[in-house]
Design a protein around this motif. Structure first.
Motif, PDB file in Angstrom:
ATOM      1  N   GLU A  25       0.244 -40.793  39.591  1.00  0.00           N
ATOM      2  CA  GLU A  25      -0.131 -42.178  39.304  1.00  0.00           C
ATOM      3  C   GLU A  25       1.012 -43.134  39.633  1.00  0.00           C
ATOM      4  OE1 GLU A  25      -2.849 -39.590  37.098  1.00  0.00           O
ATOM      5  OE2 GLU A  25      -0.669 -39.655  37.215  1.00  0.00           O
ATOM      6  N   LYS A  26       2.246 -42.735  39.292  1.00  0.00           N
ATOM      7  CA  LYS A  26       3.393 -43.600  39.582  1.00  0.00           C
ATOM      8  C   LYS A  26       3.541 -43.816  41.086  1.00  0.00           C
ATOM      9  CE  LYS A  26       6.350 -42.702  35.555  1.00  0.00           C
ATOM     10  NZ  LYS A  26       7.633 -42.126  35.112  1.00  0.00           N
ATOM     11  N   MET A  27       3.379 -42.748  41.859  1.00  0.00           N
ATOM     12  CA  MET A  27       3.519 -42.855  43.311  1.00  0.00           C
ATOM     13  C   MET A  27       2.410 -43.728  43.894  1.00  0.00           C
ATOM     14  SD  MET A  27       4.519 -38.913  44.214  1.00  0.00           S
ATOM     15  CE  MET A  27       5.626 -37.975  43.148  1.00  0.00           C
ATOM     16  N   ASP A  28       1.185 -43.523  43.421  1.00  0.00           N
ATOM     17  CA  ASP A  28       0.056 -44.310  43.932  1.00  0.00           C
ATOM     18  C   ASP A  28       0.206 -45.792  43.598  1.00  0.00           C
ATOM     19  OD1 ASP A  28      -1.096 -42.036  44.954  1.00  0.00           O
ATOM     20  OD2 ASP A  28      -2.483 -41.738  43.289  1.00  0.00           O
ATOM     21  N   THR A  85       3.252 -38.111  22.764  1.00  0.00           N
ATOM     22  CA  THR A  85       2.721 -39.172  23.635  1.00  0.00           C
ATOM     23  C   THR A  85       1.235 -39.354  23.364  1.00  0.00           C
ATOM     24  OG1 THR A  85       4.364 -38.705  25.358  1.00  0.00           O
ATOM     25  CG2 THR A  85       2.365 -39.863  26.042  1.00  0.00           C
ATOM     26  N   ARG A  86       0.532 -38.229  23.233  1.00  0.00           N
ATOM     27  CA  ARG A  86      -0.901 -38.287  22.944  1.00  0.00           C
ATOM     28  C   ARG A  86      -1.167 -38.765  21.509  1.00  0.00           C
ATOM     29  NH1 ARG A  86      -3.843 -34.057  26.580  1.00  0.00           N
ATOM     30  NH2 ARG A  86      -5.302 -33.819  24.848  1.00  0.00           N
ATOM     31  N   LYS A  87      -0.320 -38.355  20.576  1.00  0.00           N
ATOM     32  CA  LYS A  87      -0.494 -38.743  19.172  1.00  0.00           C
ATOM     33  C   LYS A  87      -0.406 -40.267  18.994  1.00  0.00           C
ATOM     34  CE  LYS A  87       1.152 -34.635  16.652  1.00  0.00           C
ATOM     35  NZ  LYS A  87       0.086 -34.511  15.638  1.00  0.00           N
ATOM     36  N   ILE A  88       0.496 -40.894  19.729  1.00  0.00           N
ATOM     37  CA  ILE A  88       0.646 -42.350  19.605  1.00  0.00           C
ATOM     38  C   ILE A  88      -0.665 -43.052  19.934  1.00  0.00           C
ATOM     39  CG2 ILE A  88       1.834 -44.399  20.485  1.00  0.00           C
ATOM     40  CD1 ILE A  88       4.239 -42.541  21.104  1.00  0.00           C
ATOM     41  N   ALA A  89      -1.319 -42.596  21.012  1.00  0.00           N
ATOM     42  CA  ALA A  89      -2.595 -43.198  21.401  1.00  0.00           C
ATOM     43  C   ALA A  89      -3.664 -42.943  20.341  1.00  0.00           C
ATOM     44  CB  ALA A  89      -3.041 -42.643  22.747  1.00  0.00           C
ATOM     45  N   LEU A  90      -3.722 -41.722  19.836  1.00  0.00           N
ATOM     46  CA  LEU A  90      -4.783 -41.338  18.907  1.00  0.00           C
ATOM     47  C   LEU A  90      -4.582 -41.885  17.494  1.00  0.00           C
ATOM     48  CD1 LEU A  90      -5.268 -37.609  19.999  1.00  0.00           C
ATOM     49  CD2 LEU A  90      -6.837 -39.508  20.395  1.00  0.00           C
ATOM     50  N   GLU A  91      -3.314 -42.050  17.090  1.00  0.00           N
ATOM     51  CA  GLU A  91      -3.048 -42.450  15.705  1.00  0.00           C
ATOM     52  C   GLU A  91      -2.661 -43.918  15.546  1.00  0.00           C
ATOM     53  OE1 GLU A  91      -0.323 -39.718  13.890  1.00  0.00           O
ATOM     54  OE2 GLU A  91      -1.495 -37.957  14.451  1.00  0.00           O
ATOM     55  N   GLU A  92      -2.188 -44.554  16.633  1.00  0.00           N
ATOM     56  CA  GLU A  92      -1.776 -45.959  16.533  1.00  0.00           C
ATOM     57  C   GLU A  92      -2.521 -46.879  17.502  1.00  0.00           C
ATOM     58  OE1 GLU A  92       0.193 -46.995  14.223  1.00  0.00           O
ATOM     59  OE2 GLU A  92       0.982 -45.097  13.480  1.00  0.00           O
ATOM     60  N   ALA A  93      -3.372 -46.277  18.360  1.00  0.00           N
ATOM     61  CA  ALA A  93      -4.114 -47.056  19.369  1.00  0.00           C
ATOM     62  C   ALA A  93      -3.179 -47.794  20.317  1.00  0.00           C
ATOM     63  CB  ALA A  93      -5.083 -48.031  18.706  1.00  0.00           C
ATOM     64  N   ILE A  94      -2.016 -47.199  20.584  1.00  0.00           N
ATOM     65  CA  ILE A  94      -1.055 -47.764  21.535  1.00  0.00           C
ATOM     66  C   ILE A  94      -0.931 -46.768  22.684  1.00  0.00           C
ATOM     67  CG2 ILE A  94       1.279 -48.632  21.892  1.00  0.00           C
ATOM     68  CD1 ILE A  94       1.464 -49.131  18.888  1.00  0.00           C
ATOM     69  N   PHE A  95      -1.368 -47.171  23.868  1.00  0.00           N
ATOM     70  CA  PHE A  95      -1.434 -46.271  25.020  1.00  0.00           C
ATOM     71  C   PHE A  95      -0.149 -46.402  25.842  1.00  0.00           C
ATOM     72  CE2 PHE A  95      -3.519 -45.065  29.215  1.00  0.00           C
ATOM     73  CZ  PHE A  95      -3.652 -43.725  28.880  1.00  0.00           C
ATOM     74  N   VAL A  96       0.820 -45.567  25.514  1.00  0.00           N
ATOM     75  CA  VAL A  96       2.133 -45.653  26.160  1.00  0.00           C
ATOM     76  C   VAL A  96       2.527 -44.318  26.764  1.00  0.00           C
ATOM     77  CG1 VAL A  96       3.084 -47.653  24.953  1.00  0.00           C
ATOM     78  CG2 VAL A  96       3.079 -45.443  23.812  1.00  0.00           C
ATOM     79  N   SER A 100      -1.009 -45.243  31.323  1.00  0.00           N
ATOM     80  CA  SER A 100      -1.803 -45.153  32.554  1.00  0.00           C
ATOM     81  C   SER A 100      -1.073 -44.373  33.637  1.00  0.00           C
ATOM     82  CB  SER A 100      -2.154 -46.557  33.064  1.00  0.00           C
ATOM     83  OG  SER A 100      -0.982 -47.279  33.395  1.00  0.00           O
ATOM     84  N   ARG A 101       0.248 -44.269  33.514  1.00  0.00           N
ATOM     85  CA  ARG A 101       1.033 -43.558  34.528  1.00  0.00           C
ATOM     86  C   ARG A 101       1.097 -42.055  34.272  1.00  0.00           C
ATOM     87  NH1 ARG A 101       5.127 -48.690  35.028  1.00  0.00           N
ATOM     88  NH2 ARG A 101       3.522 -49.930  36.004  1.00  0.00           N
ATOM     89  N   TYR A 102       0.416 -41.603  33.231  1.00  0.00           N
ATOM     90  CA  TYR A 102       0.471 -40.183  32.866  1.00  0.00           C
ATOM     91  C   TYR A 102      -0.924 -39.612  32.630  1.00  0.00           C
ATOM     92  CZ  TYR A 102       5.174 -41.858  32.065  1.00  0.00           C
ATOM     93  OH  TYR A 102       6.397 -42.460  32.231  1.00  0.00           O
ATOM     94  N   VAL A 103      -1.945 -40.276  33.177  1.00  0.00           N
ATOM     95  CA  VAL A 103      -3.323 -39.833  32.966  1.00  0.00           C
ATOM     96  C   VAL A 103      -3.542 -38.436  33.542  1.00  0.00           C
ATOM     97  CG1 VAL A 103      -5.724 -40.279  33.613  1.00  0.00           C
ATOM     98  CG2 VAL A 103      -4.276 -42.158  32.829  1.00  0.00           C
ATOM     99  N   GLY A 104      -2.892 -38.125  34.641  1.00  0.00           N
ATOM    100  CA  GLY A 104      -3.039 -36.806  35.252  1.00  0.00           C
ATOM    101  C   GLY A 104      -2.109 -35.759  34.665  1.00  0.00           C
ATOM    102  N   LYS A 105      -1.291 -36.164  33.707  1.00  0.00           N
ATOM    103  CA  LYS A 105      -0.327 -35.225  33.122  1.00  0.00           C
ATOM    104  C   LYS A 105      -0.540 -35.133  31.611  1.00  0.00           C
ATOM    105  CE  LYS A 105       3.726 -34.912  35.236  1.00  0.00           C
ATOM    106  NZ  LYS A 105       5.064 -35.245  35.763  1.00  0.00           N
ATOM    107  N   MET A 106       0.251 -35.821  30.808  1.00  0.00           N
ATOM    108  CA  MET A 106       0.182 -35.664  29.354  1.00  0.00           C
ATOM    109  C   MET A 106      -1.206 -35.949  28.771  1.00  0.00           C
ATOM    110  SD  MET A 106       3.203 -36.646  30.502  1.00  0.00           S
ATOM    111  CE  MET A 106       4.647 -35.591  30.680  1.00  0.00           C
TER     112      MET A 106
END
Length: 453
Positions: A101-104, A263-274, A307-313
């Protein structure tokens, strides 16, 4: 009317957001400085503008020139925004461990992307440090940014990020926690905050495979600590000039797995997609919890967007392949569920050893059950075959039955993983699982190790 003259004027003044569930065990107020609100979706926008402005001011960067930089992706994005607005060309040199994603994204904003191998020494001609320098030497009217040693990097955070955090916390901040890569953020923010209040503690988040923590504690640059790691954006195998160790009170290291999981927990528990470094920061914060008191105000910086880690973490298959996915592995069926549909590869007693070797190569396996008309009667693995070959160079043309070992133990699908594990010995490297209807699947030591959390 209220508007910005261009996108660069929207950089900075990112929000502080109180963290709740994910830091429930920390007895202090924890605030996240969410840098994904910058137009390039990362903290690196700040120093990209500053480094280019300073290079223009002293003549290092001329009109119509080419900007060249080695980047993990985010600095490249910040540089790309400035290059578009100001009319520069951009070449980004990036390591192959960075997300697709970063390269694209870099290509989408007009940068030329050169990909280099990760697992080489910094001085290796193929490293992204070396390639960046070489391209700068070969490209007419170019400027090599060198964010690691370019002091405009930390100056940007001294002038912008630090004052923002001080103002947003009304001067009540007691701890600043941030991942350390180039060192610009921790050093610039740390310098400003300590000038306002020398008692503020500055903590760096490091990763295993990086030299920062040990160097800070001992002054020793230990090359034995350097090895390839997955976590992006933090840690280094060099000592950038932007890292001012005198400003840093301590480091804590976070594993690749913990960084990915949090990284996944932050999105699921705080609604912050980082991104990935934010996960490392939160796990590091939890590791440091004994340092915080109820009256403290702790600020942790989230570098970039998820968004830069959708294909990874944020991809279950990627996480599962690396043993990072937190799954409840309790039975034999849990270990094999992701590949249970694969055919069991076998070899018959009268087949030749060469046939077994060919199958091992074709399917990239190390153990094969041996069968005859009555069922499983033996097994072979690569160690057995190697020993047999050492004893007899003509073994390849002998039947399997002459070199096979004992058959693998067979368990049922519901067998507890603890019982399955006990069946692995020096003499036995695999276990068969009875799927019913005459079908079986194999569990290897690799599968067991991969299920360890």
């Amino acid at each position: 009317m209220d508007f910005s003259n261009n996108i660069l004027e929207t950089i900075g003044n990112t929000p502080l957001v109180k963290l709740n569930k994910i830091v429930a065990e920390i007895d202090a107020l924890v605030l996240a400085k969410v840098e994904t609100f910058n137009p390039g979706n990362s903290v690196k926008d700040r120093m990209a503008v500053k480094m280019i402005a300073d290079a223009e001011a002293d003549g290092r960067l001329q009109p119509g020139g080419t900007i060249i930089e080695g980047t993990s992706g985010n600095t490249g994005m910040g540089l790309a925004l400035v290059a578009i607005i100001k009319g520069y060309k951009l070449i980004c040199v990036i390591s192959d461990k960075q997300s697709k994603e970063k390269m694209d994204i870099l290509r989408a904003v007009g940068a030329k992307v050169v990909v280099c191998p990760t697992d080489v020494e910094p001085t290796d001609p193929r490293s992204y440090y070396s390639v960046s320098k070489r391209l700068a030497e070969e490209t007419p009217n170019s400027w090599y940014v060198n964010q690691y040693d370019n002091m405009s990097n930390s100056l940007a955070h001294y002038e912008q990020t630090g004052p923002e955090i001080w103002k947003q916390t009304d001067g009540k901040i007691t701890h600043f926690v941030v991942g350390v890569g180039t060192g610009g953020t921790i050093s610039g923010v740390g310098k400003y905050l300590k000038e306002q209040n020398p008692n503020i503690k500055i903590w760096g988040i490091d990763t295993y495979g990086s030299v920062f923590k040990k160097y800070h504690e001992t002054g020793i640059f230990d090359e034995n600590e350097i090895y390839s790691y997955i976590t992006e954006g933090i840690g280094e195998d060099i000592l950038p000039k932007n890292v001012d160790f005198s400003l840093i009170d301590g480091f804590t290291k976070v594993t690749d797995k913990d960084a990915a999981v949090y990284t996944r927990k932050i999105a699921l528990e705080e609604a912050i997609f980082v991104g990935n470094s934010a996960g490392a920061c939160i796990k590091g914060l939890l590791q440091l919890k004994e340092h915080f008191k109820p009256e403290d105000v702790v600020v942790v910086l989230f570098h970039d967007s998820g968004s830069r880690y959708v294909g990874k973490m944020f991809n279950d298959d990627w996480m599962r392949e690396r043993g990072f996915l937190e799954e409840n592995i309790t039975k034999a069926e849990d270990v094999i569920k992701d590949h249970i549909d694969k055919e069991l590869i076998v070899v018959r007693t009268e087949e030749l050893v060469s046939h077994a070797i060919e199958r091992m190569r074709k399917y990239k396996i190390s153990q094969i059950p041996v069968v005859d008309i009555n069922g499983f009667v033996g097994s072979v693995d690569e160690t057995d075959l190697f020993r047999s070959y050492v004893a007899d160079k003509n073994v390849a043309e002998k039947p399997i039955k002459e070199v096979m070992g004992k058959p693998f133990p067979i368990v049922k699908l519901g067998t507890p993983i603890e019982e399955v594990s006990k069946l692995f010995t020096k003499e036995n490297d695999a276990v068969l699982v009875d799927l019913g209807n005459g079908n079986h699947h194999i569990i290897t030591k690799y599968d067991i190790i991969g299920s360890i959390k």
